[in-house]
Design a protein around this motif. Structure first.
Motif, PDB file in Angstrom:
ATOM      1  N   ILE A   1      19.098  44.526 -25.932  1.00 27.38           N
ATOM      2  CA  ILE A   1      18.012  44.401 -26.915  1.00 27.38           C
ATOM      3  C   ILE A   1      18.258  45.329 -28.111  1.00 27.38           C
ATOM      4  N   LYS A   2      19.347  46.069 -28.031  1.00 31.39           N
ATOM      5  CA  LYS A   2      19.645  47.071 -29.065  1.00 31.39           C
ATOM      6  C   LYS A   2      19.571  46.526 -30.500  1.00 31.39           C
ATOM      7  N   PRO A   3      20.162  45.370 -30.782  1.00 27.89           N
ATOM      8  CA  PRO A   3      20.146  44.862 -32.167  1.00 27.89           C
ATOM      9  C   PRO A   3      18.732  44.793 -32.752  1.00 27.89           C
ATOM     10  N   TYR A   4      17.749  44.492 -31.888  1.00 33.23           N
ATOM     11  CA  TYR A   4      16.372  44.375 -32.403  1.00 33.23           C
ATOM     12  C   TYR A   4      15.811  45.707 -32.862  1.00 33.23           C
ATOM     13  N   LYS A   5      16.484  46.768 -32.465  1.00 35.47           N
ATOM     14  CA  LYS A   5      15.980  48.073 -32.900  1.00 35.47           C
ATOM     15  C   LYS A   5      16.262  48.274 -34.384  1.00 35.47           C
ATOM     16  N   PHE A   6      17.231  47.517 -34.886  1.00 32.14           N
ATOM     17  CA  PHE A   6      17.604  47.712 -36.302  1.00 32.14           C
ATOM     18  C   PHE A   6      17.079  46.618 -37.209  1.00 32.14           C
ATOM     19  N   GLU A   7      17.119  45.400 -36.710  1.00 35.10           N
ATOM     20  CA  GLU A   7      16.676  44.318 -37.583  1.00 35.10           C
ATOM     21  C   GLU A   7      16.065  43.193 -36.778  1.00 35.10           C
ATOM     22  N   ILE A   8      15.042  42.621 -37.371  1.00 34.10           N
ATOM     23  CA  ILE A   8      14.428  41.490 -36.693  1.00 34.10           C
ATOM     24  C   ILE A   8      14.299  40.325 -37.651  1.00 34.10           C
ATOM     25  N   GLU A   9      15.003  39.277 -37.346  1.00 36.88           N
ATOM     26  CA  GLU A   9      14.968  38.068 -38.167  1.00 36.88           C
ATOM     27  C   GLU A   9      14.048  37.060 -37.496  1.00 36.88           C
ATOM     28  N   LEU A  10      13.135  36.490 -38.248  1.00 34.31           N
ATOM     29  CA  LEU A  10      12.234  35.502 -37.639  1.00 34.31           C
ATOM     30  C   LEU A  10      12.391  34.149 -38.312  1.00 34.31           C
ATOM     31  N   GLU A  11      12.306  33.096 -37.525  1.00 38.45           N
ATOM     32  CA  GLU A  11      12.258  31.731 -38.071  1.00 38.45           C
ATOM     33  C   GLU A  11      10.802  31.311 -38.111  1.00 38.45           C
ATOM     34  N   GLU A  12      10.528  30.295 -38.987  1.00 40.26           N
ATOM     35  CA  GLU A  12       9.136  29.823 -39.090  1.00 40.26           C
ATOM     36  C   GLU A  12       8.573  29.320 -37.755  1.00 40.26           C
ATOM     37  N   PRO A  13       9.354  28.551 -36.958  1.00 42.07           N
ATOM     38  CA  PRO A  13       8.786  28.086 -35.685  1.00 42.07           C
ATOM     39  C   PRO A  13       8.434  29.257 -34.754  1.00 42.07           C
ATOM     40  N   GLU A  14       9.254  30.304 -34.820  1.00 41.26           N
ATOM     41  CA  GLU A  14       8.966  31.484 -34.001  1.00 41.26           C
ATOM     42  C   GLU A  14       7.637  32.107 -34.427  1.00 41.26           C
ATOM     43  N   TRP A  15       7.457  32.128 -35.735  1.00 37.09           N
ATOM     44  CA  TRP A  15       6.212  32.677 -36.281  1.00 37.09           C
ATOM     45  C   TRP A  15       5.005  31.856 -35.806  1.00 37.09           C
ATOM     46  N   ALA A  16       5.160  30.566 -35.859  1.00 37.07           N
ATOM     47  CA  ALA A  16       4.043  29.682 -35.473  1.00 37.07           C
ATOM     48  C   ALA A  16       3.683  29.904 -34.002  1.00 37.07           C
ATOM     49  N   LYS A  17       4.715  30.038 -33.181  1.00 37.10           N
ATOM     50  CA  LYS A  17       4.488  30.246 -31.749  1.00 37.10           C
ATOM     51  C   LYS A  17       3.795  31.591 -31.518  1.00 37.10           C
ATOM     52  N   ALA A  18       4.277  32.610 -32.221  1.00 35.68           N
ATOM     53  CA  ALA A  18       3.714  33.954 -32.061  1.00 35.68           C
ATOM     54  C   ALA A  18       2.270  33.970 -32.553  1.00 35.68           C
ATOM     55  N   ARG A  19       1.982  33.204 -33.597  1.00 37.91           N
ATOM     56  CA  ARG A  19       0.611  33.164 -34.140  1.00 37.91           C
ATOM     57  C   ARG A  19      -0.341  32.627 -33.077  1.00 37.91           C
ATOM     58  N   GLU A  20       0.146  31.600 -32.425  1.00 30.81           N
ATOM     59  CA  GLU A  20      -0.686  30.994 -31.386  1.00 30.81           C
ATOM     60  C   GLU A  20      -0.905  31.979 -30.222  1.00 30.81           C
ATOM     61  N   ASN A  21       0.196  32.594 -29.844  1.00 25.85           N
ATOM     62  CA  ASN A  21       0.088  33.492 -28.696  1.00 25.85           C
ATOM     63  C   ASN A  21      -0.742  34.731 -29.012  1.00 25.85           C
ATOM     64  N   ALA A  22      -0.553  35.280 -30.213  1.00 27.33           N
ATOM     65  CA  ALA A  22      -1.334  36.457 -30.602  1.00 27.33           C
ATOM     66  C   ALA A  22      -2.819  36.123 -30.539  1.00 27.33           C
ATOM     67  N   GLY A  23      -3.171  34.907 -31.002  1.00 27.47           N
ATOM     68  CA  GLY A  23      -4.570  34.477 -30.942  1.00 27.47           C
ATOM     69  C   GLY A  23      -5.068  34.487 -29.510  1.00 27.47           C
ATOM     70  N   ARG A  24      -4.238  33.994 -28.621  1.00 22.88           N
ATOM     71  CA  ARG A  24      -4.657  33.923 -27.220  1.00 22.88           C
ATOM     72  C   ARG A  24      -4.854  35.340 -26.650  1.00 22.88           C
ATOM     73  N   VAL A  25      -3.900  36.207 -26.963  1.00 23.49           N
ATOM     74  CA  VAL A  25      -3.982  37.585 -26.438  1.00 23.49           C
ATOM     75  C   VAL A  25      -5.252  38.271 -26.957  1.00 23.49           C
ATOM     76  N   LEU A  26      -5.523  38.086 -28.245  1.00 26.71           N
ATOM     77  CA  LEU A  26      -6.712  38.737 -28.816  1.00 26.71           C
ATOM     78  C   LEU A  26      -7.994  38.173 -28.201  1.00 26.71           C
TER      79      LEU A  26
END
Ligand code: GDP
Length: 690
Positions: free
Chosen positions: A476-501
């Protein structure tokens, strides 16, 4: 030869292992006599060794079941205490010490115990015999002996001198036979003198004519007769042979010298029986006859016990065969089977969900710390209230401040020690699942197996822990330096964040409700509004409130504090839910406004990578090694005794095994008796007269 006695002794040993059933005993010769009558000397002359406890106050306190086994071709003479498992003891003074210890172990207040000591002596010089040595009768209790000792010894002897046992009644020649305690006791239970052998010791202490008349006694006739003996060990020999050499020949020589000096009184035509050799032969003959005649009765008793055991086996256990090994093998198979079923249902998707859940909680913590911060620690201190959330809504996408804040939050997540955390989560889950499997298996009743399974689990998990956790951390080391996101990833995370909240909001609301229920709605409202006033600086407190304030106890203030925290957190979450649903948060371009979504996306990436390695490094390894480790610990290389001990831990299994064993032993005993009956015609008469 004395085949019958030996076989009967074998059978008796089998019956002894079946358990203490009174109906299943074979006749023995029981030895009684008053103290100092020479009882020990007679037994030692028969055995050829001094082995009985001696000493001024050494009253035998427990019966000694003495089995003599003739071993014609053996050189060594040795004794064994089968119940103690001490092995072969060739040093007879060691046997003497052990007997002394066993006697002294009887508590003083009990005086004597009817729990017999079993002792077997193997020697080419002993006949096949079984004798029971009983505590010697005492006339008057000694000064340091309890007054009830006399009666207790007498009661104990009475138990043993019952039919069909043969009584060996020892009396000393220098005491009038009319006063012999042994003969008096024997007459009580054997009035016609049918199963008593009289032994008259110390013949050398009376003159020959008187000695002869004692043996020819007609006042107390015994069908099996009297035998006169001289059993004293010649002093010189005793000094040299104590504990080691055989004393028989010294005794016989001494005795022979005495009797042959009086041929008229004791010679072949004297019509009296004398000598230890004569006594031995008589004992063997009588015991054999008695055993032969009790054979039919014993056989019937065994058949009946066998019938009962067979019935129990059928009714209680449906004739289901069972052995300790088969039980262990089936238990192990069953357990491995259930483990396999679990392993099939607990794979990558399940690990993924578990780990993501764990990280969702960490994300909530980070958000609370870095974005939703309302200092909850100092609720009773007035403070200017910042409103970082409304600021967040107005955040400038180009602002370095918000950029750094988001980076720091992501860092907090990636540098959490994901390797360790993820490995711990999965290892703990595996451990818990194995525990559950054990609880639902036959092993639940077996502490030994439980420990083995626990150790096996720990060993594998500990073995894999560090390398797994390192691998995950590395990947997981690379994520410590940079995080690249794609739009579909964002959409999925948006949905999940809503559920968690939403989940978190529900949790806060129900926690608040619980506080409300314990304190009372009204009271909680009052204390919360008091706290609000303090925080706005509208009420000034004296002191820190730890002893209560504003008429509220400190416990109540604590509950209020909890209430304020939960209420504020709910409000924040509601606001954030609106925010992430808003257009502003619809695209990854605006990640600054929606740290909830961004962090969720990071957590998701971390999870996906971690799961890949957890699966290979931990899960697959565990699934492969665990059943093998179990085979090693609970499989074939266990000794028979260990398998037996394991199976017997479960009382139901123990009972089942006992019934089967009892049945088998009884069958064996019966078979042996039938064998003897075929060989020995005497054994077929059901009440043979001697
Ligand atoms: P227990 O108390 O009945 O077992 O008697 P022991 O066998 O210890 O004998 C008591 C005493 O009598 C001991 O001092 C023996 O040496 C002695 N004693 C035993 N048998 C004879 C014997 O045949 N002749 C003589 N003179 N003394 C004997």
């Amino acid at each position: 030869m004395m085949l019958l006695t030996r076989k009967m002794i074998e059978i008796r040993n089998i019956l002894q292992t079946v358990g203490q059933s009174n109906t299943l005993t074979l006749p023995s010769i029981v030895v009684i006599g008053s103290q100092s009558s020479g009882k020990s000397s007679v037994l030692e002359a028969i055995v050829g060794h001094e082995f009985l406890p001696k000493g001024s106050n050494m009253v035998t306190r427990r019966p000694i079941e003495l089995t003599l086994v003739n071993t014609p071709n053996a050189q060594a003479e040795y004794g064994e205490f089968p119940a103690l498992g001490l092995g072969k003891i060739t040093d007879f003074s060691q046997i003497q010490r052990t007997l002394t210890d066993l006697n002294l172990a009887v508590p003083e207040k009990d005086c004597v115990s009817d729990d017999p000591i079993q002792l077997t002596i193997y020697s080419p010089n002993v006949p096949d015999l079984s004798l029971i040595d009983l505590p010697g009768y005492i006339q008057v209790a000694g000064r340091d002996q309890p007054p009830e000792l006399k009666q207790k010894i007498s009661d104990l002897c009475d138990k043993y001198i019952q039919s069909p046992n043969v009584i060996l009644a020892i009396s000393a020649a220098d005491v009038d036979l009319a006063n012999s305690t042994a003969l008096r006791a024997s007459r009580r239970v054997d009035p016609r003198g049918e199963r008593t052998i009289g032994v008259v010791t110390k013949m050398d202490l009376v003159d020959a004519e008187r000695g002869r008349s004692i043996l020819a006694d007609k006042k107390y006739p015994l069908r099996l007769g009297y035998v006169g003996v001289v059993c004293r060990v010649p002093q010189t020999t005793a000094l040299f042979s104590r504990g080691s050499g055989n004393i028989t020949s010294a005794i016989l020589k001494n005795e022979h010298a005495f009797f042959s000096a009086h041929p008229t009184e004791f010679g072949p035509h004297s019509e009296v029986e004398v000598g230890v050799t004569t006594l031995r032969k008589k004992l063997m003959h009588v015991l054999e006859q008695t055993m032969a005649s009790s054979l039919a009765g014993t056989r019937d008793a065994i058949s009946q016990e066998l019938e009962e055991a067979t019935y129990e086996f059928k009714v209680q256990y449906n004739d289901r065969p069972l052995s300790a090994e088969s039980y262990l093998a089936e238990s192990l198979d069953g357990f491995k089977h259930s483990f396999k079923a679990f392993a099939e249902g607990f794979g990558r998707p399940q690990v993924r969900d578990m780990l993501k859940n764990e990280l969702d909680q960490r994300v909530l913590d980070i958000l609370a710390q870095r974005y939703w911060n309302k200092p909850v620690e100092d609720l009773l201190v007035p403070m200017p209230e910042p409103d970082p959330l409304s600021d967040l809504a107005k955040a400038d996408p180009e602002s370095l401040y918000w950029r750094r804040k988001l980076d720091a939050s992501a860092s907090a997540l990636t540098k959490l020690g994901i390797g360790r955390l993820a490995t711990t989560v999965v290892a703990t889950a595996l451990q818990n699942h194995v525990d559950q499997l054990v609880a639902g298996s036959t092993f639940a009743a077996h502490p030994y197996a439980q420990k083995q399974i626990l150790d096996a689990t720990n060993r594998i998990l500990n073995d894999r822990f560090f390398s797994t956790s390192d691998q995950v951390e590395n990947c997981i080391k690379p994520y410590k330096f940079e995080i690249e996101l794609e739009e579909p990833e964002w959409a999925k995370a948006r949905e999940n964040a809503g559920r968690v909240l939403r989940d978190e909001l529900r949790a806060c609301e129900s926690a608040l409700k619980r506080v409300e229920e314990t304190v009372g709605k009204r009271k909680l409202k009052d204390v919360m509004s008091f706290i609000d006033h303090v925080r706005k600086g509208e009420i000034v407190l004296e002191g820190d409130g730890s002893a209560g304030a504003g008429g509220f106890s400190s416990a109540l203030l604590e509950r209020g504090r909890e209430g304020v925290f939960l209420r504020d957190r709910s409000e924040i979450i509601k606001m954030r839910l609106l925010a992430i649903r808003s257009k502003q948060c619809a695209s990854k371009k605006n990640q600054m406004y929606c740290p909830e979504i961004f962090l969720d996306a990071v957590a998701d990436k971390l999870t996906a990578t971690a799961v890949l390695f957890l699966n290979v490094e931990l899960l697959s390894e565990f699934y492969y090694n665990f059943p093998r480790e179990l085979d090693g610990r609970l499989g074939r290389h266990l000794s028979d005794a260990e398998v037996e001990r394991f199976a017997r831990e479960d009382p139901r299994v123990r009972k089942h095994l006992d019934v089967i064993r009892k049945k088998e032993l009884l069958e064996l005993a019966l078979q042996k008796i039938e064998g003897i009956r075929q060989l020995d015609p005497r054994a077929n008469a059901s009440n043979h007269t001697l």
